[in-house]
Design an enzyme around this catalytic site. Sequence first.
Site, PDB file in Angstrom:
ATOM      1  N   TRP A   1     -31.676   5.603 -18.499  1.00  0.00           N
ATOM      2  CA  TRP A   1     -31.652   5.001 -17.058  1.00  0.00           C
ATOM      3  C   TRP A   1     -31.228   3.664 -17.366  1.00  0.00           C
ATOM      4  CZ3 TRP A   1     -31.261   8.220 -13.599  1.00  0.00           C
ATOM      5  CH2 TRP A   1     -31.847   9.615 -13.628  1.00  0.00           C
TER       6      TRP A   1
ATOM      7  N   LYS B   1     -42.372  10.029  -8.442  1.00  0.00           N
ATOM      8  CA  LYS B   1     -42.794  10.024  -9.793  1.00  0.00           C
ATOM      9  C   LYS B   1     -44.488   9.875  -9.623  1.00  0.00           C
ATOM     10  CE  LYS B   1     -38.621   9.179 -12.255  1.00  0.00           C
ATOM     11  NZ  LYS B   1     -38.338  10.571 -12.576  1.00  0.00           N
TER      12      LYS B   1
ATOM     13  N   ASP C   1     -36.939  -1.682 -12.874  1.00  0.00           N
ATOM     14  CA  ASP C   1     -36.985  -0.169 -12.620  1.00  0.00           C
ATOM     15  C   ASP C   1     -38.177   0.314 -12.973  1.00  0.00           C
ATOM     16  OD1 ASP C   1     -36.770   2.473 -11.982  1.00  0.00           O
ATOM     17  OD2 ASP C   1     -34.979   2.671 -13.093  1.00  0.00           O
TER      18      ASP C   1
END
Length: 359
Positions: A102, A195, A171
């Site tokens: 990511w 999530k 993030d």
Amino acid sequence: MSRVYNFCSGPAALPEAVLKKAQAEMLDWHGTGVSVMEMSHRSTEFMSILASAKARLARLLNINDDYEILFAQGGASTLFSQIPANLANGYDSACYLDTGVWSTKAIKEAKKYLDVNLVGSSKDVNYITVPNLDTLPLDESAAYLHICPNETIGGVEFSGLPKTDLPIVADLSSTILSRKIDVSQYGMIYAGAQKNVGPAGVVICIIRKDLLARSGDNLPSTWSFANLAANDSMINTPPTFAIYLADLVFEWLEEQGGVDAMEAVNIQKAKALYDFIDSSDFYANPIEPAYRSRMNVPFTLADKSLESLFLEESEAAGLRTLAGHRSVGGMRASIYNAMPMEGVLALIDFMSAFEKRHG
């Protein structure tokens, strides 16, 4: 069919109590005669939901008045572009730390807007550890420092922060609300909801108010953080049902005792699973122990040919979505807030029995 233990990395499991409450309110929210999905986003009813979600999140994370809470759309991947477009206005570069897939995606998108100063990477060791945060060659004249403290795919996590005057942009898609953090140490936090917060479709953004001034007038109106803040996250129709479910999750978290209580449970869950893996020659986790993720636990089988059978039998046992990401293979158990200890223990029991049958 009864409920299973869902180890999916996202969209992930939601607390059963939240799902039941949403089910009960599906056709008639609080006597309005309509579902949240049907009501106007500018109605008094929905505005109360939005206000509740912001207030609960602020309490859970101790967010002070220096920060704005925004609900954005497009997923965290859209923020990979939106962040440099907003926060690098007037700057030539930004610092990025590469700790996995990511981070790499965020870097790729940022390069379309500015010069990326790669201050550290663990790519050369296949992302099994994290660069030394105390020795990063940070450029203090850059726009910000971007980090991803938990790499969902690789299962790498770090909790410390570099010492810098740069705004730290993080993030936290896979760790938000799972552990204590000091929001005041960050310039901006963003997290896709699917999530630890709710269903896919909304991104939580917590941004320091002084940074909103960086949003230029040349930005598309729906991309401007300043415009989003000025319009209370409603430049256009927001993902109303996703925000409503997020509010229910925030309520559930408060009922569990808040972030401190969730962190204690998450430590226990992760320790139980890692201890079992480490005690076995049949399973292995490749990540340096100091940087193992509490949320995403990848593991491999000594005999790779047994992977398909493992997934087939685990699914039949009510343990769902244990396949590793397609880019790395193996197995992965995502054990976010909504996964109870009972689910982790059921996985360990299955893994032990599978090893006895096939080891």
